[in-house]
Design a protein around this motif. Structure first.
Motif, PDB file in Angstrom:
ATOM      1  N   HIS A 321      -3.510  16.871 -12.595  1.00  0.00           N
ATOM      2  CA  HIS A 321      -3.896  15.394 -12.224  1.00  0.00           C
ATOM      3  C   HIS A 321      -4.481  15.492 -11.256  1.00  0.00           C
ATOM      4  O   HIS A 321      -4.097  16.542 -10.171  1.00  0.00           O
ATOM      5  N   LYS A 323      -3.979  14.444  -7.939  1.00  0.00           N
ATOM      6  CA  LYS A 323      -3.055  14.923  -6.571  1.00  0.00           C
ATOM      7  C   LYS A 323      -2.583  17.056  -6.858  1.00  0.00           C
ATOM      8  O   LYS A 323      -2.829  17.675  -5.572  1.00  0.00           O
ATOM      9  N   THR A 324      -2.514  17.752  -8.299  1.00  0.00           N
ATOM     10  CA  THR A 324      -2.855  19.094  -7.730  1.00  0.00           C
ATOM     11  C   THR A 324      -3.816  19.566  -7.245  1.00  0.00           C
ATOM     12  O   THR A 324      -4.214  20.398  -6.705  1.00  0.00           O
ATOM     13  N   ASN A 327      -4.059  18.228  -3.722  1.00  0.00           N
ATOM     14  CA  ASN A 327      -2.936  19.843  -2.987  1.00  0.00           C
ATOM     15  C   ASN A 327      -3.705  21.125  -2.814  1.00  0.00           C
ATOM     16  O   ASN A 327      -3.154  22.140  -1.848  1.00  0.00           O
ATOM     17  N   LEU A 346      -3.037  11.161   3.054  1.00  0.00           N
ATOM     18  CA  LEU A 346      -3.246  11.087   1.229  1.00  0.00           C
ATOM     19  C   LEU A 346      -3.254   9.809   1.172  1.00  0.00           C
ATOM     20  O   LEU A 346      -2.249   9.464   1.990  1.00  0.00           O
ATOM     21  N   ILE A 348      -3.280   8.328  -2.396  1.00  0.00           N
ATOM     22  CA  ILE A 348      -3.114   8.375  -3.609  1.00  0.00           C
ATOM     23  C   ILE A 348      -2.772   7.637  -4.460  1.00  0.00           C
ATOM     24  O   ILE A 348      -1.861   7.146  -4.074  1.00  0.00           O
ATOM     25  N   GLU A 350      -1.202   5.587  -7.342  1.00  0.00           N
ATOM     26  CA  GLU A 350      -0.044   5.649  -8.524  1.00  0.00           C
ATOM     27  C   GLU A 350      -0.374   4.865  -9.643  1.00  0.00           C
ATOM     28  O   GLU A 350      -0.986   4.277 -10.053  1.00  0.00           O
ATOM     29  N   CYS A 387      -7.639   8.927  -3.321  1.00  0.00           N
ATOM     30  CA  CYS A 387      -8.505   9.187  -5.273  1.00  0.00           C
ATOM     31  C   CYS A 387      -7.320   7.988  -5.581  1.00  0.00           C
ATOM     32  O   CYS A 387      -6.309   7.146  -5.344  1.00  0.00           O
TER      33      CYS A 387
END
Length: 465
Positions: A321, A323-324, A327, A346, A348, A350, A387
Motif C-alpha cells: 500500500h 501509505k506503507t 510511513n 500527510l 493521502i 482515501e 499520495c
C-alpha cells in the motif's frame, strides 16, 4: 516795324524748331538707354535664375551626402567649400564634428580590441574545453583545451561551419549532435558522460550547450546570437564514484555475514534452552534484534545503490500500500525533521489502490526526497507529502517551502554529479539521479516544479499495474 516783327517771328520759329529737334534727340536717347537698361536687367535676371539655385543647392547636396557617410560610420568624410560665406563656416564646423567622431571611433575600437584580447585570454585559461558558435553555427572561438580534446589546430576549427568540421572529425560530430540540424530552445545537457581518450587515459566529460541571447535596440526583444559549447571534466568524480561503488558493494556484502551471525545469536539467546532471561535482558535482546534488522535494511539499500551506479538494477517487486511506503520513509527521516522543528503533513487519498513495486527502492526514493526537503527548509517550516490516484498512475509528491530552484537549473537536477552553483550543502549530486533511475526502472517517471524563493514540489508517477 513789320519787317522787325517778321524777323522776330522768324527767330521764334527757328528757336522752336531747334528745341523740337533737341527734344526729339533727347527722347531717342532716353528710349535707347531704357531699352539698353531693360536688356541688361533681363540678362542679369537670366544669369541669376540659371546660377543661383545651383550656387545654393550644390553645397546642400554635398552636405547631405556627407551626413549620409557619417551615418554609415565613415567618419573620415570631410566637406570642402572654397568660398567666403556661411557655407564655408558650416563646412568647417561639420569637419570638426567628423574629426571628433573619428577620434572617438578609433579610441573605442582600441578599447574593444583590448577587451576582446582579455576575454580570449580568460577563455584560454579556463581548464574546461569551450567552443563558441554564432547563430548560424559558425565556429567563432575555441580555447586550447578544446583544441587538444578535438586533436586539431585552431586554423582547422575557427572560422569554419560546425557541419564542415564534423565531416572529418568524429568527436566534433559527437559533441555537436544536439546542435546540428536544429536550433536550441534552451540549454541542453548530455544524459550520459562522454568518454574521451586523452593523454593516454580515459577521460569523462559532461556536455553543456547554452544558447546565447542579446537584446535588440528596443531593449524589449531578445534575439539568438550564438551558442556556447562547454565540456566539464568529471573524470575525478567518475573515478571516485567507481571507487565508492566498489567500496559500498564490498562493505555491504561483507556486513551481511556478521549481521546474520548477530541475528543467529539473538535467536539463540531468546531460546529458553540456553537459559532464562529477565525482562531487562529480553528488552536488550529485542533492541539488538531491531537494530540488526535496520542494519540489514541499510546494507540492502547500499547494495541497491551500487547496482544503480553500476547500471545493474535488480527489482524485487511486491504488492504494497502506498501509505506503507511513506510511513517507512518517515521513520528514517523523523529525527532530522524534529531537529529543525519541521512539521510533516500527510495528504493521502482515501481508498487508494495497492501497488506492485520494489518496496526498498521506492522507499529509498521517498526517503531521499523528504531528506532533501528537510535539508533545504528553514526551521519551523512545513513539508507536505501527498499520495494521489490519477488515471493509470499513483502519484507521490513531496513539497517543501524552502529557497526553491532557479529555472535555469530545473532541467539539470536529475543529472548525475550536478549540484546547484552556490549550494553549500554537502552531497555527491547522485541522490536525485539514482531516484530517477529507480522510478524509471519500475515503469514510472519523476519531475519537479519549482520557483526561486517558493520551494519545490518533487513528484513521481508509478503505474498501478
Amino acid at each position: 516795324m513789320r519787317q522787325l516783327l517778321g524777323e522776330i517771328m522768324q527767330l521764334n520759329l527757328s528757336a522752336i524748331m531747334r528745341k523740337g529737334q533737341v527734344a526729339s534727340q533727347s527722347a531717342k536717347q532716353a528710349t535707347f538707354w531704357i531699352v539698353f537698361s531693360s536688356t541688361l536687367c533681363l540678362l542679369a535676371s537670366l544669369i541669376l535664375v540659371t546660377n543661383l539655385p545651383a550656387h545654393i543647392a550644390n553645397p546642400i547636396r554635398a552636405l547631405n551626402h556627407s551626413i549620409a557617410q557619417i551615418a554609415a560610420r565613415n567618419y573620415s568624410q570631410r566637406l570642402r567649400f572654397d568660398r567666403n560665406d556661411e557655407f564655408e563656416e558650416l563646412a568647417n564646423n561639420f569637419n570638426k564634428m567628423a574629426a571628433k567622431l573619428e577620434e572617438y571611433q578609433n579610441s573605442n575600437l582600441s578599447k574593444i580590441i583590448f577587451e576582446k584580447t582579455r576575454i580570449e585570454a580568460l577563455i584560454n585559461n579556463i581548464e574546461d574545453p569551450i567552443i563558441g558558435f554564432d547563430e548560424n553555427r559558425l565556429i567563432m572561438f575555441a580555447n586550447q583545451e578544446a583544441l587538444e580534446v578535438l586533436g586539431i589546430g585552431k586554423s582547422e576549427l575557427v572560422g569554419l561551419q560546425a557541419e564542415e568540421v564534423a565531416l572529418y572529425n568524429d568527436l566534433m560530430r559527437l559533441l555537436t549532435q544536439d546542435l546540428l540540424g536544429r536550433p536550441a530552445s534552451g540549454a541542453t545537457l548530455a544524459s550520459e558522460p562522454l568518454k574521451i581518450y586523452q593523454n593516454g587515459k580515459e577521460n569523462y566529460f559532461e556536455k553543456h550547450i547554452e544558447p546565447i541571447y542579446a537584446q535588440t535596440n528596443d531593449h524589449e526583444n531578445e534575439n539568438l546570437i550564438g551558442y556556447l559549447f562547454m565540456l566539464h571534466n568529471i573524470t575525478t568524480y567518475k573515478e571516485l564514484d567507481v571507487a565508492k561503488t566498489n567500496f559500498i558493494a564490498n562493505v555491504s556484502h561483507e556486513l551481511k555475514t556478521p549481521i546474520a551471525a548477530i541475528q543467529m545469536g539473538v535467536k539463540l539467546l531468546k531460546d529458553k534452552k540456553i537459559g532464562t532471561l529477565n525482562d531487562e535482558q529480553h528488552q536488550l535482546i529485542d533492541n539488538i534484534g531491531d537494530d540488526c534488522k535496520r542494519l540489514l535494511l541499510i546494507t540492502t539499500e547500499l547494495l541497491g545503490i551500487s547496482q544503480v551506479e553500476a547500471g545493474k538494477i535488480i527489482l524485487n517487486l511486491t504488492q504494497t500500500h502506498p501509505k506503507t511506503l511513506i510511513n517507512n520513509a518517515l521513520q528514517a527521516t523523523q529525527a532530522s525533521a524534529n531537529e529543525k522543528n519541521i512539521e510533516v503533513v500527510l495528504e493521502i487519498e482515501e481508498n487508494i489502490d495497492h501497488l506492485t513495486v520494489d518496496v526498498e527502492k521506492t522507499t529509498w526514493v521517498i526517503n531521499n526526497l523528504i531528506s532533501n526537503g528537510i535539508r533545504y527548509s528553514h526551521e519551523n517550516a512545513k513539508i507536505i507529502i501527498r499520495c494521489l490516484s490519477h488515471s493509470a498512475h499513483i502519484i507521490f509528491e513531496v513539497q517543501d517551502f524552502g529557497k526553491g530552484i532557479d529555472k535555469q537549473y530545473i532541467h539539470k537536477v536529475f543529472d548525475r554529479y550536478f549540484r546547484i552553483p552556490g549550494n553549500k550543502s554537502q552531497g555527491s549530486g547522485l541522490g536525485l539521479a539514482i531516484s530517477k533511475e529507480f522510478i524509471e526502472a519500475q515503469g514510472g517517471y519523476i519531475e519537479v516544479d519549482s520557483e526561486l524563493g517558493s520551494g519545490a514540489i518533487f513528484r513521481f508517477f508509478l503505474p498501478k499495474k
